[in-house]
Scaffold this active site. Sequence first.
Site, PDB file in Angstrom:
ATOM      1  CE1 TYR A 247      -5.704   8.772   2.346  1.00 11.25           C
ATOM      2  CE2 TYR A 247      -6.868   7.502   4.010  1.00 11.25           C
ATOM      3  CZ  TYR A 247      -5.691   7.854   3.378  1.00 11.25           C
ATOM      4  OH  TYR A 247      -4.506   7.295   3.773  1.00 11.25           O
TER       5      TYR A 247
ATOM      6  CG  HIS B 110      -6.501   3.233   5.065  1.00 13.60           C
ATOM      7  ND1 HIS B 110      -6.596   2.645   3.819  1.00 13.60           N
ATOM      8  CD2 HIS B 110      -5.733   4.338   4.897  1.00 13.60           C
ATOM      9  CE1 HIS B 110      -5.926   3.367   2.935  1.00 13.60           C
ATOM     10  NE2 HIS B 110      -5.393   4.397   3.555  1.00 13.60           N
TER      11      HIS B 110
ATOM     12  CG  HIS C 220      -2.015  10.618  -2.774  1.00 11.81           C
ATOM     13  ND1 HIS C 220      -3.199  11.202  -2.369  1.00 11.81           N
ATOM     14  CD2 HIS C 220      -1.521   9.994  -1.674  1.00 11.81           C
ATOM     15  CE1 HIS C 220      -3.403  10.929  -1.092  1.00 11.81           C
ATOM     16  NE2 HIS C 220      -2.401  10.197  -0.646  1.00 11.81           N
ATOM     17  CD  GLU C 221       1.645   7.786  -1.364  1.00 14.94           C
ATOM     18  OE1 GLU C 221       2.216   8.203  -0.350  1.00 14.94           O
ATOM     19  OE2 GLU C 221       0.490   7.313  -1.326  1.00 14.94           O
TER      20      GLU C 221
ATOM     21  CD  GLU D 123      -3.621  11.220   3.129  1.00 14.62           C
ATOM     22  OE1 GLU D 123      -3.367  10.884   1.956  1.00 14.62           O
ATOM     23  OE2 GLU D 123      -2.957  10.827   4.110  1.00 14.62           O
TER      24      GLU D 123
ATOM     25  CG  HIS E  42       1.607  12.242   1.652  1.00 14.89           C
ATOM     26  ND1 HIS E  42       0.656  12.917   2.357  1.00 14.89           N
ATOM     27  CD2 HIS E  42       0.984  11.114   1.202  1.00 14.89           C
ATOM     28  CE1 HIS E  42      -0.489  12.233   2.348  1.00 14.89           C
ATOM     29  NE2 HIS E  42      -0.309  11.140   1.645  1.00 14.89           N
TER      30      HIS E  42
ATOM     31  CG  HIS F 169      -1.933   1.110   1.103  1.00 13.61           C
ATOM     32  ND1 HIS F 169      -3.127   0.972   0.419  1.00 13.61           N
ATOM     33  CD2 HIS F 169      -1.901   2.400   1.529  1.00 13.61           C
ATOM     34  CE1 HIS F 169      -3.776   2.121   0.448  1.00 13.61           C
ATOM     35  NE2 HIS F 169      -3.059   3.006   1.118  1.00 13.61           N
ATOM     36  CB  ALA F 170       1.069   4.105  -2.350  1.00 15.12           C
TER      37      ALA F 170
HETATM   38  O1  X8Z Z   1      -4.225   5.324   1.128  1.00 11.13           O
HETATM   39  C1  X8Z Z   1      -4.220   6.144   0.232  1.00 11.13           C
HETATM   40  C2  X8Z Z   1      -2.898   6.650  -0.325  1.00 11.13           C
HETATM   41  C3  X8Z Z   1      -1.854   6.667   0.707  1.00 11.13           C
HETATM   42  S1  X8Z Z   1      -2.155   7.836   1.968  1.00 11.13           S
HETATM   43  C4  X8Z Z   1      -2.443   5.767  -1.445  1.00 11.13           C
HETATM   44  N1  X8Z Z   1      -5.378   6.558  -0.323  1.00 11.13           N
HETATM   45  C5  X8Z Z   1      -6.673   6.060   0.126  1.00 11.13           C
HETATM   46  C6  X8Z Z   1      -6.865   4.599  -0.249  1.00 11.13           C
HETATM   47  O2  X8Z Z   1      -6.071   4.060  -1.033  1.00 11.13           O
HETATM   48  O3  X8Z Z   1      -7.818   3.989   0.238  1.00 11.13           O
HETATM   49  C7  X8Z Z   1      -5.509   7.548  -1.372  1.00 11.13           C
HETATM   50  C8  X8Z Z   1      -6.967   7.578  -1.709  1.00 11.13           C
HETATM   51  C9  X8Z Z   1      -7.687   6.916  -0.574  1.00 11.13           C
HETATM   52 ZN    ZN Z   2      -1.816   9.791   1.288  1.00  5.68          ZN
END
Ligand code: X8Z
Ligand code: ZN
Length: 616
Positions: free
Chosen positions: A523, A513, A385-386, A413, A389, A355-356
């Site tokens: 988000y 998450h 997105h990354e 975010e 950050h 997960h990024a």
């Molecule tokens: O978790 C993330 C990023 C890292 S903070 C890739 N996002 C959420 C997800 O993947 O569920 C970005 C959009 C929503």
């Molecule tokens: Zn993020």
Amino acid sequence: MNLRRVAILCGPVVSLLVAQMASRGQTPPASNESNKARPTAEEAKKYIENAETELFNLGVKASRASWVEENFITDDTEKIAADANEVLNTASTEYAKEAHRFDGLQLAPGLARKRLLLELAAGFPAPNDPKAQKELADILASLDGDYGKGKWCPEGEKRKCLDVTAVEKLMAESRDPEELKRAWLGWHAIGAPMRQRYARMVELGNAGARELGYADVGALWRSNYDMPPDDFAKEEDRLWEQLKPLYLSLHAYTRGQLRKKYGKDLVPADGPIPAHLLGNIWSQEWNNVYSLMDSAKPPESYDLTKILQERRTDARGMVKYGEEFFVSLGFAPLPPTFWERSLFTKPTDRDVVCHASAWDVDSKEDLRIKMCIQIREEDFRTIHHELGHNFYQRAYINQPPLFQGSANDGFHEAVGDTIALSVTPEYLKKIGLIETVPPASGDIDYLLQQALEKVAFLPFGLLVDKWRWEVFRGQVQPENYNKAWWELRRGYQGVAPPVERAEADFDPGAKYHVPANVPYARYFLARILQFQFHRALCKAAGITGPLDRCSIYGNKTAGERLNQMLSMGQSKPWQDALETLTGQRQMDATALADYFVPLKTWLDEQNKAKGYRVGW
Ligand code: X8Z
Ligand code: ZN
């Protein structure tokens, strides 16, 4: 550094312990007993600044341990990360508790803000009991590790197990409903073994939160928004109500089109959409079913995934595009260590958390990202997105540690996504990725693509923490975890599982998450804020005309304006930071709604003409 979450964005919440600190020769925070006399402002200053330094140092250690663990998941690295995070979490909980001694003292504004942030520093507080602290740290590390190791091994193909990246790819590309269903079920099976540990984690975290004076962990999480916690929940509902009509129109159109593709038996005319048909494991973003929508594509329309693949762009090359955008705004290039230490591609020889995420390991300039990049449009956006950050982290590096964080977590975010909104066809032409810009008549098609990602996400962004708040509050007990999850998903998103689910399942655990314990409301806020930021930056750049056509690429005035807000970190309430960039002090859904006005009109016409019903 944001001490609540160390310097990891999108990474697990961390944890620590006084007994262990003492046993390691460190000084534990002063206890209540030893400080009965009314403290002075001078004592407060000394205490808060000492806590700040101490937590900063522990944060760097925890950050390094977590980096190694997430890049090489083994029993040993999990243990090492659990220990480091336990030390940090227990210390931040203790400092948070002690900081209340100074409540009511008249302090200089900067110091008063530090006191507040210190009081909120424990993201997932451990109770004041060494055994419980260790148990909590072990659970947190094992859930994070389990998600990272998660795989779906299709029956009869033991050697062909699919990790999250592979399952995501399959869900995005396959149009075979049976295969999609198998993959969906296969991935969701990773949640079930987490259920009991998750329930125990909730008990321990709540006990810690209560010792800090919060009703439960959810109340602590909602206290992070410079407004009363109850007002924050209402604020989210207010924003959602403004955007719901747009979501309903998009939902109706998408359902109608999927019904055309998959048939009446699979997709109801007026019920929820089966969750496995939306091109995404969690049905959170629907851009992968864009090709199934028959909007009028202009002849000049393009497929960025195909372009990147045909040009043989590699993962590093994708990241370079992102960096170059920020540099064009006047930000300094990323440090050489970024390129040496980041993880861009999935290693074949070990388990990693794919997960990024974005890291500032030493809260100075050791910036990194960790991501299993696939060469496709979705990842092109995620890279922006990354990097958002990372550039934010660097912009606030001169703030004292307690102010090293984003104005609120939604801001962090939103930054990279704001830049990605400027990845317009005009921009792609400028950097040589496409030759012809589709004419204005192609805007509906472009907006539909954007909406399938941005608008489709909104209810998911909202409901993940609605579920957790209910769980932390005790309103949802373990025997109803899955039932409550699907009620929210059906109610807000209008999606349903492909088969009946039971309480032996634990579907929230299949979303990163939840086991990694990263709050999710951020988000939802980010989807709204990024349009507000984009609107303000386009205005600062002097670009008029429709916002979907605006790109701030190369505009130093916009870059300077953005940097002004980013460099504030969390030294001021988020309302001040928002005002610096946008002139507004309230989160405002009209920027997003206005961006999509032409699409909303089009969707309503289509739904009417095709007889698609709205709602479920
Ligand atoms: O978790 C993330 C990023 C890292 S903070 C890739 N996002 C959420 C997800 O993947 O569920 C970005 C959009 C929503
Ligand atoms: Zn993020």
